[in-house]
Structures are given as C-alpha cells and as structure tokens.
Design a protein around this motif. Structure first.
Motif, PDB file in Angstrom:
ATOM      1  N   ASP A 110      -5.330   5.756   8.200  1.00  0.00           N
ATOM      2  CA  ASP A 110      -4.691   4.624   7.510  1.00  0.00           C
ATOM      3  C   ASP A 110      -3.425   4.059   7.881  1.00  0.00           C
ATOM      4  OD1 ASP A 110      -5.580   3.407   4.455  1.00  0.00           O
ATOM      5  OD2 ASP A 110      -3.396   3.647   4.487  1.00  0.00           O
ATOM      6  N   PHE A 111      -3.473   3.021   7.601  1.00  0.00           N
ATOM      7  CA  PHE A 111      -2.115   2.464   8.149  1.00  0.00           C
ATOM      8  C   PHE A 111      -0.745   2.685   7.397  1.00  0.00           C
ATOM      9  CE2 PHE A 111      -1.436  -2.050   5.959  1.00  0.00           C
ATOM     10  CZ  PHE A 111      -1.868  -1.812   4.945  1.00  0.00           C
ATOM     11  N   SER A 112      -0.897   3.272   6.235  1.00  0.00           N
ATOM     12  CA  SER A 112       0.227   3.730   5.212  1.00  0.00           C
ATOM     13  C   SER A 112       0.697   5.117   5.703  1.00  0.00           C
ATOM     14  CB  SER A 112      -0.069   3.623   3.747  1.00  0.00           C
ATOM     15  OG  SER A 112       0.615   4.320   3.180  1.00  0.00           O
ATOM     16  N   GLY A 113       1.810   5.279   5.996  1.00  0.00           N
ATOM     17  CA  GLY A 113       2.568   6.739   6.386  1.00  0.00           C
ATOM     18  C   GLY A 113       2.524   7.389   5.066  1.00  0.00           C
ATOM     19  N   GLU A 114       2.670   6.859   3.771  1.00  0.00           N
ATOM     20  CA  GLU A 114       2.902   7.374   2.665  1.00  0.00           C
ATOM     21  C   GLU A 114       1.365   7.958   2.311  1.00  0.00           C
ATOM     22  OE1 GLU A 114       6.107   7.862   1.604  1.00  0.00           O
ATOM     23  OE2 GLU A 114       4.604   8.340  -0.048  1.00  0.00           O
ATOM     24  N   ALA A 115       0.338   7.102   2.745  1.00  0.00           N
ATOM     25  CA  ALA A 115      -0.861   7.670   2.212  1.00  0.00           C
ATOM     26  C   ALA A 115      -1.498   8.797   3.188  1.00  0.00           C
ATOM     27  CB  ALA A 115      -1.965   6.416   2.606  1.00  0.00           C
ATOM     28  N   ARG A 121       0.738  11.041   4.685  1.00  0.00           N
ATOM     29  CA  ARG A 121       1.207  12.219   4.168  1.00  0.00           C
ATOM     30  C   ARG A 121       0.546  12.990   3.154  1.00  0.00           C
ATOM     31  NH1 ARG A 121       5.361   9.486   6.520  1.00  0.00           N
ATOM     32  NH2 ARG A 121       6.047   8.327   4.686  1.00  0.00           N
ATOM     33  N   THR A 122       0.249  12.149   2.068  1.00  0.00           N
ATOM     34  CA  THR A 122      -0.338  12.533   0.821  1.00  0.00           C
ATOM     35  C   THR A 122      -1.570  13.311   1.132  1.00  0.00           C
ATOM     36  OG1 THR A 122       0.770  10.751  -0.300  1.00  0.00           O
ATOM     37  CG2 THR A 122      -1.153  11.882  -1.611  1.00  0.00           C
ATOM     38  N   ALA A 123      -2.358  12.624   1.871  1.00  0.00           N
ATOM     39  CA  ALA A 123      -3.753  12.958   2.524  1.00  0.00           C
ATOM     40  C   ALA A 123      -3.778  14.585   2.923  1.00  0.00           C
ATOM     41  CB  ALA A 123      -4.548  12.294   3.256  1.00  0.00           C
ATOM     42  N   ARG A 124      -2.573  14.563   3.851  1.00  0.00           N
ATOM     43  CA  ARG A 124      -2.525  16.040   4.773  1.00  0.00           C
ATOM     44  C   ARG A 124      -2.167  16.969   3.488  1.00  0.00           C
ATOM     45  NH1 ARG A 124       0.841  13.117   9.243  1.00  0.00           N
ATOM     46  NH2 ARG A 124      -0.940  12.524  10.715  1.00  0.00           N
ATOM     47  N   ALA A 125      -1.116  16.774   2.628  1.00  0.00           N
ATOM     48  CA  ALA A 125      -0.753  17.632   1.620  1.00  0.00           C
ATOM     49  C   ALA A 125      -1.904  18.008   0.715  1.00  0.00           C
ATOM     50  CB  ALA A 125       0.467  16.969   0.693  1.00  0.00           C
ATOM     51  N   LEU A 126      -2.757  17.060   0.312  1.00  0.00           N
ATOM     52  CA  LEU A 126      -3.878  17.506  -0.318  1.00  0.00           C
ATOM     53  C   LEU A 126      -4.941  18.464   0.280  1.00  0.00           C
ATOM     54  CD1 LEU A 126      -5.248  14.044  -2.255  1.00  0.00           C
ATOM     55  CD2 LEU A 126      -4.849  16.297  -3.186  1.00  0.00           C
ATOM     56  N   ALA A 127      -5.236  18.017   1.704  1.00  0.00           N
ATOM     57  CA  ALA A 127      -6.104  18.872   2.417  1.00  0.00           C
ATOM     58  C   ALA A 127      -5.709  20.312   2.360  1.00  0.00           C
ATOM     59  CB  ALA A 127      -6.180  18.182   3.790  1.00  0.00           C
ATOM     60  N   ASP A 128      -4.329  20.539   2.429  1.00  0.00           N
ATOM     61  CA  ASP A 128      -3.748  21.911   2.570  1.00  0.00           C
ATOM     62  C   ASP A 128      -4.070  22.514   1.181  1.00  0.00           C
ATOM     63  OD1 ASP A 128      -2.709  21.857   5.076  1.00  0.00           O
ATOM     64  OD2 ASP A 128      -0.754  21.268   4.510  1.00  0.00           O
ATOM     65  N   GLU A 129      -3.591  21.776   0.121  1.00  0.00           N
ATOM     66  CA  GLU A 129      -3.581  22.268  -1.263  1.00  0.00           C
ATOM     67  C   GLU A 129      -5.128  22.599  -1.721  1.00  0.00           C
ATOM     68  OE1 GLU A 129      -1.658  19.763  -3.953  1.00  0.00           O
ATOM     69  OE2 GLU A 129      -2.331  20.940  -5.766  1.00  0.00           O
ATOM     70  N   TRP A 156       0.904  -1.128   0.057  1.00  0.00           N
ATOM     71  CA  TRP A 156      -0.020  -0.068  -0.139  1.00  0.00           C
ATOM     72  C   TRP A 156       0.982   1.151   0.013  1.00  0.00           C
ATOM     73  CZ3 TRP A 156      -4.740   1.004  -1.282  1.00  0.00           C
ATOM     74  CH2 TRP A 156      -5.753  -0.081  -1.422  1.00  0.00           C
ATOM     75  N   ASP A 157       1.976   1.112   0.871  1.00  0.00           N
ATOM     76  CA  ASP A 157       2.876   2.443   0.654  1.00  0.00           C
ATOM     77  C   ASP A 157       3.290   2.758  -0.789  1.00  0.00           C
ATOM     78  OD1 ASP A 157       2.963   3.393   3.271  1.00  0.00           O
ATOM     79  OD2 ASP A 157       4.360   1.958   3.835  1.00  0.00           O
ATOM     80  N   GLU A 158       3.527   1.350  -1.594  1.00  0.00           N
ATOM     81  CA  GLU A 158       4.159   1.731  -2.747  1.00  0.00           C
ATOM     82  C   GLU A 158       2.993   2.259  -3.565  1.00  0.00           C
ATOM     83  OE1 GLU A 158       5.928  -1.808  -4.597  1.00  0.00           O
ATOM     84  OE2 GLU A 158       6.446  -0.632  -6.450  1.00  0.00           O
ATOM     85  N   ALA A 159       1.603   1.798  -3.564  1.00  0.00           N
ATOM     86  CA  ALA A 159       0.569   2.060  -4.350  1.00  0.00           C
ATOM     87  C   ALA A 159       0.371   3.398  -4.423  1.00  0.00           C
ATOM     88  CB  ALA A 159      -0.723   1.130  -3.908  1.00  0.00           C
ATOM     89  N   VAL A 160       0.632   4.228  -3.375  1.00  0.00           N
ATOM     90  CA  VAL A 160       0.152   5.675  -2.959  1.00  0.00           C
ATOM     91  C   VAL A 160       0.654   6.433  -4.347  1.00  0.00           C
ATOM     92  CG1 VAL A 160       0.187   7.651  -1.802  1.00  0.00           C
ATOM     93  CG2 VAL A 160      -0.024   5.555  -0.387  1.00  0.00           C
TER      94      VAL A 160
END
Lengths: 277, 319
Positions: free
Chosen positions: A81-86, A88-96, A13-17
C-alpha cells in the motif's frame, strides 16, 4: 500533475487509516476474534486457488485485513500500500493475531512496486475501490503481469463501472446519470467531508482525485500483457462501503440499487491467468 | 450459386430446441424482410455507392479485423442482412459466406453479388442463426465476423458462441463490433436532450423486450406500421462468458463513445459518419460508451496436436 494527485490522495488515505481501524465497517475487533474480512464473493471465486503455502500479493491492501484473512487460510501473503500509516497498522495487526511469519507488508504505490519487491507470486489479488485511485491502468497491468509466476492467477473484485454512474438524486423510476462511465485519463476532483466508513467524520484532508474506468480500459491492458481471461462476472449487489443514497442493504448485508435488486450490476469480478508458454 | 439453393431454410431441418419463441421469430422475420426493402433504398446503406465500388465497412472494422483478412481468407458473416459488409470483405480478397434468416435479405444479397461480379467468391445462406450448423455442416473458416445490432436478436449467447467456435478453424479469429450494453439500456430524459438508464442491464433470456417498431435505424421515417420487435438485453459478463466458455480466447476489448446509428433524432453525426450524444454545449459527450469491439481467437492447440500426429501442417493451416 500525477504527483500532485498522488500526494492529495495519499494524505487522504493516511488520515483514513485511523478512522477505519475504529469503524464498524471494518470491524477490526471481529477480525481479531477470528472472523474473515473477505466477502463470499472473493471466498467462492478465488478461494479455490488459495491453499496452504500459496504465495499471494495483495495490491492496494490498505491496512491489511483482507491480506491477513488470506494468510489465515494458509497463504503466504505480501500486502502493498502507498500509505505508511496503513502499512504500519497492518504490521501491528499481523503481530497481534500471530501471523507475522506468513505476512509481509511493503509501503509502495503500484507504479513503483517492482522496485521494492523482488519476488513473484502464485496469486495477485486486489479488491473494492482500488481502480479509482489509479490514473494509469497500462502501468497497473504491467505490474500485475510482472508479479505473476507463469501459471499464476490474477483476481480482482471491484465496484462495477455502472455503480459510479448514477446521480445522487436517482430514484428507482428515474436512474439519472451523474458521473462518467469512463474519463479518458483526466481525473475528477472531489472536496468532501465525511468518509465512506464514517459519514460524520471531520477530516483535515478532504481533497481527492479519482478516475472512473470502463471495462475496456481495465481488461484490455491485461490482455495486451498476454494474460488469458478466464471470466468476467457482473453481480447486482456489492459489499458495504459505497455511501450512495440510492443503495440499500439486503438481508445478506449486501448493497443493492433500490427498486432494481436484480437488474443493475454493482460488482464485477475478473479472473485471468498468466499462461505457461 | 444458382437460383436454387440447397441450403435454403425451408429444405433444412429446424432445430426443435430453437431458443427463439415462434412468435418472436415470426415478428422479427416480418420486420427484417420489411426493413430489407426499406434499407435497399436508404441513404444509410448507400447501395449505389457500394455498386460503384465503395466499401460499407467502417474504418474501425478494417483497422481491427483487416490485418486478418487477406486474398483467399475464408470469412463467415453471421446475421449478414443483405450482405453489403459481406461483399465488402469479398472485395478485399476474402472468400465469404453470409448467413441471414431473412429470405428477402438473402435474395437481395445474391442479386448484389451477381451484379458486382463477386458471385464467384460470395455465397449466401438463408438460415436461422441457431440453425447454422445444419446448413454449414463441418465447414470451418479463418474468420467469423458479426457486427452492429446482431446479438440483441438472440436470447441464448452460449449457443451463439458455440456456433462461432464450431465454424472457426483452430487459430481462426472471431471479430465482433456491437452496440454497447449500456447504450441499449438508455432512454431519453422526457423533454430533454439527455439520457438516463431505463432498460435492464442484466440479461433475461426468458423476458424479451417487445415493442412496436417505429421506422428503422437506417430511415427513421420509414413506414413500419403493424410490425413488432422482440429483442434481448445482454451484458459483458454474458458475452465474454459465452465466448470463453466456447473455448475462445479474448484478444482485445475496446469501447467507444460513438454509435453507428442514432437512437434519438437529437444525436449528432461527425464527419466520419459516427453518431454522438451531444454535451448540451455544442460539443460531443465522451463519458458514455455507445459501442464496443472485441476480437477472440480459437486456440491452435488442436492443430498442433493433429500436427504431432502427422495429419496436418503447421498451426493455423487447414488439414
């Protein structure tokens, strides 16, 4: 054992993000431009229970598109979510997209989420390809119940157990069974290249462990926690993302079984209420 | 419970809006009357064993519903066939009413009740399921029981659930043990001891499956020449939706890889009489659901409200 399964699935899942953020399936550009990532199914069935200020917990939220889509409708959301990648991406999107004030993301698997999050919610939401990754639905039901306020709503929209049943060589005239309806706790190991959002993807982490669950396995633990079943719906179509050769896209962009557009369920949804006692 | 029965189907009013088409009802009635004569003598039903004191109930039913059935519990068994299960609940102390549309089945049930000394606590009503209200009036029961191959004969589960809810007292319990919707949709792969999905998994009340009958689930070689079967497919969404729509609350839902009767002669039976699909390696397949059970309750709020008005005792007791 469970930890080994979790580690393999987490690596996958980390790789899938990264793959998913750039994929047509997830259409992140469309989301940024204001489109919702939620399907008509969730919007029509759960939408009426999500208003301005509704607190909503999204379990197994991946990189948060659906979570943020509920926030856009006025909800105050937390995605886990259990994925740190996911996360981090979600937080960046929320900001954007200007939603950080009403969107929180927490990195935790379902089992341990009560240790990471002290709050209760009006709505607990989860959807599309989540239960496959959980071996223990007893604990899952406990967590759902834990996070619901009295009077709160649990809602899941998920691929139907029958959607995973058919063999790859199924044809409209011969619906061959290739996979279990339920597997009594023992996961199936897959080692496959490609991804549901990008069939051509070359992956580093190809091994996953997945569990198929029958209706009783899903519903009964929630009933035992005291939740009241409001409805269980079955629909003969589902959202894009299941990479099975026997499915085809209808004119509304939903997947249906070739030759069985009306008589083979591919989606189920479930709404339950934590009653005030 | 004498020979003349005021609840006999012929004396009751027929519901003009019966969802079962007349030709389907006639065919299924002829079938169940014939099956009754076949089943009375079958090893599957073991009537002699029952007369000698045995129970026809599965341990499953006794485990899951038994805790709600005590001395004096009132129990309504819908689609009771010739009443072995109904009478087995009576043997456990319940005061039972069995309802079935087959006059042959109800006649045999009454004879068996008399013969086993249970006539004082067992009543049998000959009526179509959808006519139950006309025969049972305002009677309410502690328990409504339905099992094994009942709902496939019914096109309209909303009305079915309405009947169940109407005849349950507040706080009462509905229990269903049934063939799994997926098992009903399976057929054998030609030439193999394996199964595939062949029949519809989404209900179609206007499209019954109509097939020539070949024997019986209780006796595969029985002569059923000339008989036709009308059945309807059902789904969990439909079953659970009907029950919750009627105001019942789902308490449990269980699924099992076992069936009470074989669909094909290559299925295998275990020491507890359950039938399994073979796994092709001498073992049993555990990956497909062949049966399910559920329990639902009628909320006691009604009784509480009535209690607040001083007309009845605590929740769960009849007024």
């Amino acid at each position: 054992m469970l930890d080994d399964y979790l580690k393999a699935n987490l690596a996958s899942w980390d790789e899938a993000v990264g793959l998913h953020v750039g994929s047509e399936l997830y259409d992140v550009a469309g989301f940024k431009a204001g489109k919702t990532s939620l399907s008509d199914i969730e919007l029509s069935e759960l939408g009426p229970f999500v208003g301005e200020g509704t607190t909503l917990l999204h379990l197994q939220c991946h990189f948060g598109l659906d979570t943020l889509s509920w926030a856009r409708r006025g909800a105050v959301v937390t995605g886990a979510d259990f994925s740190g990648e996911a996360v981090r991406t979600a937080r960046a999107l929320a900001d954007e997209v200007g939603l950080p004030a009403r969107a929180t993301f927490v990195q935790s698997d379902v089992e341990h989420l009560p240790d990471a999050l002290p709050t209760r919610f009006d709505v607990v939401f989860t959807s599309w390809g989540v239960l496959l990754w959980l071996g223990d639905l007893e604990r899952w039901a406990e967590v759902v119940d834990h996070f619901l306020e009295p009077g709160g709503t649990f809602y899941i929209a998920e691929f139907h157990p029958y959607a995973f049943l058919l063999a790859e060589d199924t044809t409209p005239d011969a619906l061959r069974i290739g996979y279990p309806y339920f597997m009594h706790g023992v996961p199936q190991r897959f080692d496959e290249d490609g991804d549901y959002a990008d069939a051509e993807a070359k992956l580093e982490h190809t091994v996953t462990f997945e569990w198929l669950h029958g209706f009783a396995e899903i519903v009964d633990p929630l009933l035992r926690r005291g939740l009241r079943l409001d409805f269980l719906h079955e629909l003969p179509f589902t959202v894009p993302g299941l990479p099975f050769p026997f499915l085809e896209t209808d004119d509304r962009g939903m997947l249906r079984l070739k030759g069985h557009h009306e008589d083979f369920p591919l989606t189920f949804t479930l709404k339950m209420t934590k009653e005030t006692r | 419970m004498g020979d003349r029965d005021p609840t006999d189907r012929r004396s009751g009013p027929r519901d003009p809006a019966d969802p079962i088409p007349p030709e389907a009802r006639a065919a299924n009635l002829a079938l169940w009357n014939r099956w009754t004569r076949i089943h009375e003598k079958s090893a599957f039903y073991d009537v002699e064993g029952f007369k000698a004191g045995g129970s026809s109930l599965w341990p499953l039913e006794r485990d899951e519903l038994g805790p709600f059935v005590h001395e004096g519990t009132s129990l309504l068994h819908l689609q009771c066939h010739f009443g072995l299960d109904t009478l087995s609940w009576a043997r456990l102390g319940a005061d039972v009413v069995g309802l079935d549309f087959s006059d042959e089945a109800v006649g045999l049930a009454r004879r068996l009740a008399a013969e086993t000394g249970l006539a004082g606590r067992a009543e049998f009503v000959c009526a179509d399921l959808y006519d139950a209200g006309a025969h049972l009036g305002g009677r309410r029961f502690d328990v409504v029981f339905v099992s094994w191959g009942a709902i496939e004969w019914l096109p309209d589960l909303e009305r079915w659930a309405g009947i169940i809810a109407r005849h349950l007292r507040p706080g009462g319990v509905f229990y269903l043990a049934e063939i799994h919707p997926l098992y009903s949709a399976l057929d054998e792969v030609p030439g193999e001891h394996d199964v595939r999905v062949r029949y519809r998994l989404v209900p179609a009340p206007d499209q019954p499956d109509v097939e020539a009958v070949e024997g019986s689930y209780a006796d595969r070689d029985a002569d059923t020449t000339g008989l036709t079967w009308y059945g309807w497919a059902h789904s969990f969404a439909e079953i659970l939706g009907a029950l919750t729509g009627a105001g019942l609350r789902l308490e449990h839902l269980h699924e099992f890889p076992t069936a009470p009767a074989p669909a094909w002669d290559w299925m295998v039976q275990d020491e507890d009489r359950w039938w399994w699909l073979p796994d092709g390696r001498g073992g049993r397949r555990k990956d497909l659901p062949l049966s399910f059970s559920l329990r639902a309750s009628k909320p006691a709020d009604e009784a509480r409200r009535a209690g607040a008005a001083g007309t009845t005792g605590p929740a769960g007791q009849e007024a």
